[in-house]
Scaffold this active site. Structure first.
Site, PDB file in Angstrom:
ATOM      1  NE  ARG A   1      15.401  33.670  33.471  1.00 13.63           N
ATOM      2  CZ  ARG A   1      16.176  32.708  32.975  1.00 13.63           C
ATOM      3  NH1 ARG A   1      15.733  31.971  31.984  1.00 13.63           N
ATOM      4  NH2 ARG A   1      17.379  32.479  33.441  1.00 13.63           N
TER       5      ARG A   1
ATOM      6  CG  ASP B   1      18.078  25.815  24.759  1.00 17.70           C
ATOM      7  OD1 ASP B   1      19.303  25.905  24.741  1.00 17.70           O
ATOM      8  OD2 ASP B   1      17.487  24.720  24.735  1.00 17.70           O
TER       9      ASP B   1
ATOM     10  CG  LEU C   1       5.078  27.194  20.371  1.00 13.99           C
ATOM     11  CD1 LEU C   1       4.509  28.443  21.053  1.00 13.99           C
ATOM     12  CD2 LEU C   1       6.095  27.606  19.316  1.00 13.99           C
TER      13      LEU C   1
ATOM     14  CB  ILE D   1      11.837  27.733  20.233  1.00 11.34           C
ATOM     15  CG1 ILE D   1      10.608  26.806  20.219  1.00 11.34           C
ATOM     16  CG2 ILE D   1      11.414  29.183  20.024  1.00 11.34           C
ATOM     17  CD1 ILE D   1       9.616  27.075  21.347  1.00 11.34           C
TER      18      ILE D   1
ATOM     19  CB  CYS E   1      -5.249  22.810  24.791  1.00 12.03           C
ATOM     20  SG  CYS E   1      -3.460  22.828  24.548  1.00 12.03           S
TER      21      CYS E   1
ATOM     22  CB  CYS F   1      -7.257  17.722  24.920  1.00 11.88           C
ATOM     23  SG  CYS F   1      -6.027  16.419  24.861  1.00 11.88           S
TER      24      CYS F   1
ATOM     25  CB  CYS G   1       9.944  17.566  34.632  1.00 11.47           C
ATOM     26  SG  CYS G   1      10.025  17.184  32.894  1.00 11.47           S
TER      27      CYS G   1
ATOM     28  CB  SER H   1      13.196  16.540  30.991  1.00 13.50           C
ATOM     29  OG  SER H   1      12.636  15.896  29.884  1.00 13.50           O
TER      30      SER H   1
ATOM     31  CB  CYS I   1       3.713  15.838  28.062  1.00  7.60           C
ATOM     32  SG  CYS I   1       5.210  16.784  27.773  1.00  7.60           S
TER      33      CYS I   1
END
Length: 307
Positions: A60, A131, A155, A166, A185, A188, A211, A213, A241
């Site tokens: 990984r 992925d 990203l 991606i 960022c 923020c 999360c 998801s 988000c």
């Protein structure tokens, strides 16, 4: 022009022809910065039931262990931002899942890209990734200069925001490598403030096990009752988000017909979703990433959202 520069140009030109938003290249090697971060994240069990995140730790972090002889990581972005979204008052699914499952679409494009590289440059070996293998997509895309990792851990790119997929080609060819971009960022915290389950525990750190998801896609057991009323009607994935991120005001509609939703999907009301049959599920999500949660998973999510 050096060979590495010429080869890089061939790859980027073909990537653009295939419809990719952008293409960046970095040198394959060990991801030193990400290693301790990933280890800490896993030690804190922020992967929840996603035990596969613990597998192949070395691979990984180092693509040369994943693809023998690899020298370059070619990172690619593909826009999926839709021209139309669902109705206001309905159960929602992430925009990435509106159309045909991106794995199939991107894999085909990557195969063509690798084929072109082999035809125009010569004997080049490598593998395509979408992925579905132990590759830290966002880290490589950032390393390749395609954007920076935002506080929501996605990203981000100044010109186009974050609504894109991606993917990578990891190949055994030396290329010209792109420079890393800077973080924009600033101060923020919109994404952190907007997350209803407080999954963004600190800037740049997302507790995957909190999360929406994760709960609606990855978790196979019942959703913990303490999160009842916190999902803002998200039944598959969550875009909160990303939706609140100021950089996404620059998002433009994709031009990939296969990402267009089934006509019925955008019209479905809460009542339609609550009464969905397995036949309708199969018809609307015939080739969709939503199939991953199965009919039983989607109806479990909808039941959890009901008052």
């Amino acid at each position: 022009m050096t060979n590495t520069s010429k080869y890089s140009q061939i790859i980027k030109t073909e990537a653009k022809r295939l419809g990719f938003l952008s293409c960046g290249i970095s040198q394959a090697g060990f991801l030193e910065t990400e290693a301790p971060r990933l280890e800490t994240w896993l030690n804190k069990n922020m992967n929840g039931e996603m035990s596969y995140m613990e597998n192949h730790f070395d691979k990984r972090l180092d693509p040369t262990k994943l693809v023998e002889g690899s020298k370059s990581v070619v990172s690619l972005l593909l826009n999926y931002y839709p021209s139309e979204t669902q109705k206001e008052d309905t159960y929602k699914l992430s925009k990435y899942a509106y159309g045909t499952d991106y794995h199939f679409i991107i894999k085909d494009k990557l195969k063509t890209l690798l084929q072109t590289i082999q035809e125009e440059i010569g004997e080049v070996g490598g593998r395509a990734f979408v992925d579905s293998a132990p590759v830290l997509d966002k880290a490589w895309a950032a390393k390749s200069g395609l954007g920076w990792i935002g506080k929501h851990s996605n990203l981000l790119t100044q010109q186009v925001g974050s609504f894109y997929f991606i993917a990578e080609l990891i190949i055994d060819l030396e290329l010209e490598y792109d420079a890393v971009t800077t973080d924009h960022c600033g101060t923020c915290t919109k994404c952190i403030d907007a997350c209803p389950t407080q999954a963004i525990t600190e800037p740049y750190v997302v507790d995957g096990s909190k999360c929406i998801s994760y709960f609606t896609i990855e978790l196979k057991e019942n959703i913990p009752t303490e999160f009842k009323g916190q999902f803002n009607d998200w039944m598959f994935g969550c875009d909160i988000c990303q939706d609140v991120c100021p950089w996404n005001r620059f998002s433009k509609a994709h031009s990939e017909p296969l990402f267009n939703p089934h006509p019925e999907l955008l019209e479905m009301t809460k009542k339609d979703w609550e009464e969905i049959t397995e036949d309708t599920f199969r018809k609307v999500f015939q080739k969709s990433a939503v199939k991953r949660t199965k009919f039983s998973g989607l109806t479990r999510n909808i039941d959890f959202l009901k008052d």
